[in-house]
Design a protein around this motif. Structure first.
Motif, PDB file in Angstrom:
ATOM      1  N   HIS A 149       1.418  -8.102  -1.763  1.00 48.11           N
ATOM      2  CA  HIS A 149       1.399  -6.992  -0.793  1.00 48.11           C
ATOM      3  C   HIS A 149       2.244  -5.806  -1.213  1.00 48.11           C
ATOM      4  O   HIS A 149       2.669  -5.008  -0.388  1.00 48.11           O
ATOM      5  CB  HIS A 149       1.828  -7.503   0.584  1.00 48.11           C
ATOM      6  N   LYS A 177       1.397  -1.055   7.157  1.00 45.79           N
ATOM      7  CA  LYS A 177       1.386  -0.569   5.775  1.00 45.79           C
ATOM      8  C   LYS A 177       2.222   0.690   5.703  1.00 45.79           C
ATOM      9  O   LYS A 177       2.200   1.509   6.624  1.00 45.79           O
ATOM     10  CB  LYS A 177      -0.036  -0.173   5.353  1.00 45.79           C
ATOM     11  N   LEU A 181       2.668   1.323  -2.332  1.00 49.71           N
ATOM     12  CA  LEU A 181       2.082   0.782  -1.109  1.00 49.71           C
ATOM     13  C   LEU A 181       2.707  -0.579  -0.836  1.00 49.71           C
ATOM     14  O   LEU A 181       2.725  -1.449  -1.711  1.00 49.71           O
ATOM     15  CB  LEU A 181       0.569   0.614  -1.291  1.00 49.71           C
ATOM     16  N   LYS A 182       3.260  -0.756   0.371  1.00 48.94           N
ATOM     17  CA  LYS A 182       3.819  -2.047   0.753  1.00 48.94           C
ATOM     18  C   LYS A 182       3.225  -2.401   2.108  1.00 48.94           C
ATOM     19  O   LYS A 182       3.123  -1.541   2.988  1.00 48.94           O
ATOM     20  CB  LYS A 182       5.349  -1.928   0.815  1.00 48.94           C
ATOM     21  N   GLU A 183       2.848  -3.654   2.274  1.00 47.41           N
ATOM     22  CA  GLU A 183       2.350  -4.051   3.588  1.00 47.41           C
ATOM     23  C   GLU A 183       2.994  -5.348   4.044  1.00 47.41           C
ATOM     24  O   GLU A 183       3.564  -6.096   3.261  1.00 47.41           O
ATOM     25  CB  GLU A 183       0.823  -4.143   3.624  1.00 47.41           C
ATOM     26  N   ASP A 184       2.932  -5.605   5.336  1.00 49.38           N
ATOM     27  CA  ASP A 184       3.510  -6.817   5.902  1.00 49.38           C
ATOM     28  C   ASP A 184       2.784  -7.127   7.218  1.00 49.38           C
ATOM     29  O   ASP A 184       1.983  -6.328   7.700  1.00 49.38           O
ATOM     30  CB  ASP A 184       5.010  -6.618   6.134  1.00 49.38           C
ATOM     31  N   GLU A 200       0.978   3.030   8.659  1.00 48.55           N
ATOM     32  CA  GLU A 200      -0.326   2.710   9.231  1.00 48.55           C
ATOM     33  C   GLU A 200      -0.243   1.349   9.892  1.00 48.55           C
ATOM     34  O   GLU A 200       0.017   0.343   9.226  1.00 48.55           O
ATOM     35  CB  GLU A 200      -1.369   2.726   8.106  1.00 48.55           C
ATOM     36  N   LEU A 208       9.553  -2.072   4.117  1.00 47.20           N
ATOM     37  CA  LEU A 208       8.441  -1.123   3.969  1.00 47.20           C
ATOM     38  C   LEU A 208       8.972   0.214   3.456  1.00 47.20           C
ATOM     39  O   LEU A 208       8.414   0.823   2.543  1.00 47.20           O
ATOM     40  CB  LEU A 208       7.732  -0.896   5.320  1.00 47.20           C
ATOM     41  N   ASN A 225      -1.275  -5.781  11.106  1.00 44.68           N
ATOM     42  CA  ASN A 225      -0.900  -5.370   9.758  1.00 44.68           C
ATOM     43  C   ASN A 225      -0.160  -4.037   9.782  1.00 44.68           C
ATOM     44  O   ASN A 225      -0.564  -3.110  10.484  1.00 44.68           O
ATOM     45  CB  ASN A 225      -2.188  -5.251   8.919  1.00 44.68           C
TER      46      ASN A 225
END
Lengths: 369, 369
Positions: free
Chosen positions: B358, B168, B179-182, B161, B138, B166
């Motif tokens: 993502h 982010k 923006l990276k999310e996992d 966040e 991230l 989730n």
């Protein structure tokens, strides 16, 4: 000009002449690299008037010609080009040169080639041959002892002394002196020149051929040139009288100490960690009872102490040095052991590798209260 | 204090806390490292009031105690000590600490331990777990997009966040946004904090365990802490409202281009060689006929042109970008291909790896004449 050449060769040539390119100059043309294409060869030249370097490579010359390009951009660009072959084509109408390689195409503005001070080969009155590996060793083992302070120019260079079958290089900043000598084959010349340390450092960097080769050294008036492989380097020599180094080297010593090189270097480097701030860059050595005790004391930080086993012949003594002058020489010694020789705590000491009679380092002690 | 510990562990601990040591400070105590020995553990702490780092290692504690030493000297010294074991003994009468290891002995002056602002563990109102490898990704894939200009503090940090399962991370300098999310396991928390980029960079450097481990993140008022392995990091959070990043990401695109990652990155880097001086750091891309043509033009140096094959769905277009904003993201993409999506030459474009839904990068074009 219309030529094609290998990326590998051109990258090598640009890197070779790069150190002579002026980074900033009142004469903008000196920030350029001169390229001249003729008879199957591409020659690159760069000079900042202190040093001039030429490098010649094979190239396919479709149209001969001469151009000057920005050294900085040429260097970065050539290295990153995608293909194995590079094509160079001058477009005089646009005052640019087109460089293409695979899918990449660069148009660089030309600099005015007629303004470039082309490097002429020196017609040497005196010239001699020296093997590149011998020359590199002479340089590497002495040049670090040159002065960096320009106040006394003579000490910013090293003396190269050729005396028939013997080659010597000597460098000193008056607080320490390094002398390395070696044999020469087939020489009948006697030469004494002082070469700027900057040129020697550059030479040592370039003298890295896989197979030993001859370097042709030519001297003419106040200039010297070095020619080897596809490289030609020209420099001014430093004028003046180098001091008589033989007078600096003591004939005999009252105390001779044998020390393990790595062990002693590591210990001195650690102790000097606390010694190196400004005027406190001093370590004290005391030799006694089969060991050397190394001390430093920095009132603002603390103090350090190390012991290293030593074989001591003669009287024990306490003596102090600038730590850097000790570590500099220790890093250049390949032997497992050194001899460290002294007379009194205030007279010059001598460091030598045990197995190289032809390498001598003289170091003046520091007077401590 | 009288302790013994492994050189390897102490070197690791000193390197871990080193980034929190103030290099220069109006408060000299902040240039120190705090060491506290108790119950078989040695804890090191350093803080510059922006970030605080603690690291705890095993040690043999013969006498517990607390001291502060110069961070700069401790770091250099510990690394160079000769033995595998290090002994530390405080000598209060001399106001020094004695560090010994084999033949080496150092006495360092103590700094006044009572002046050190000891880092207290945060009693978190909200805390959650995140795997270190997830957290590192991230950070690494977004933090480079933060602003370096302190004028608008909110953009010098990245938004973290957490929304139940989730996680982010979002960073922007208003000209580009990453923006990276996992996914998160077993989370019930909702968190929104802006963490300074300096702390995130430091975290990414330290989150390198061989086996995945949990990082405990705790938030309390305007502070956040990260706890993992034997390390504890505390930082302020940046206060304020992070902009609504969802409004920045276009819903749809008129043109979608698929490009080979390495090939495109190399070409952009070469073309930007001529583009990067000051205001000329601009490259132009034109997408047409199954290829992208990349151009730069620097009136002082020359111009560059490259072509890269591309699969283009939708209308062709010409668009210009700051070259660095393109290369920054390309270097963080591991997929072989990217999609580069556009609407008009003046509206935000989007770069994504083809195989990671993502990870999203939005980049604002440059207006050219």
């Amino acid at each position: 000009m219309k030529i094609s050449c290998s990326k590998e060769l051109l990258t090598h040539a640009v890197q070779t002449v790069q150190k002579a390119v002026a980074s900033k100059s009142t004469l903008p043309i000196l920030t350029g690299i001169y390229l001249s294409a003729l008879d199957g060869k591409l020659e690159l030249q760069a000079t900042d008037y202190e040093i001039g370097i030429c490098c010649k490579i094979d190239a396919q010359i479709d149209e001969p010609g001469t151009i000057v390009l920005s050294g900085r951009y040429l260097q970065e660009l050539v290295r990153k080009l995608p293909g194995e072959t590079i094509h160079i084509l001058s477009l005089p109408a646009e005052k640019t040169i087109q460089i293409t390689s695979n899918s990449a195409q660069f148009n660089l503005l030309l600099m005015p080639a007629e303004e470039f001070p082309v490097i002429n080969k020196l017609e040497g009155e005196t010239s001699f041959l020296i093997k590149d590996n011998v020359f590199r060793e002479l340089i590497k083992k002495t040049v670090f002892s040159c002065a960096t302070d320009e106040a006394r120019p003579i000490f910013t260079g090293a003396l190269l002394e050729i005396n028939r079958f013997n080659a010597k290089m000597v460098a000193t900043n008056t607080h320490r002196l390094a002398l390395k000598e070696d044999n020469l084959e087939n020489s009948e010349k006697e030469v004494k020149i002082i070469i700027p340390s900057k040129i020697l450092t550059e030479l040592a960097r370039l003298l890295v051929s896989e197979h030993p080769l001859d370097v042709v050294v030519s001297c003419h008036k106040n200039q010297v040139s070095f020619s080897f492989d596809n490289v030609y380097i020209k420099s001014r020599v430093i004028e003046g009288q180098f001091p008589d180094y033989n007078r600096v080297i003591p004939d005999s010593f009252a105390t001779q100490v044998t020390l393990p090189t790595d062990n002693f270097l590591d210990a001195v480097e650690r102790v000097s960690l606390l010694a190196r701030d400004g005027e406190y860059n001093v370590i004290k050595l005391s030799f006694e009872n089969d060991m050397v005790v190394i001390n430093s004391n920095n009132p603002d930080v603390g103090k350090a102490c190390e012991t290293v086993p030593a074989v001591i012949a003669g009287n024990g003594l306490e003596i102090a040095f600038n730590a850097k002058y000790v570590t500099d020489i220790m890093k250049n010694i390949n032997s497992e052991k050194i001899t460290f020789s002294f007379n009194t705590p205030l007279s010059p000491a001598c460091i030598k590798p045990v197995d190289d009679e032809h390498y001598t380092y003289i170091i003046t002690p520091v007077r401590t209260s």
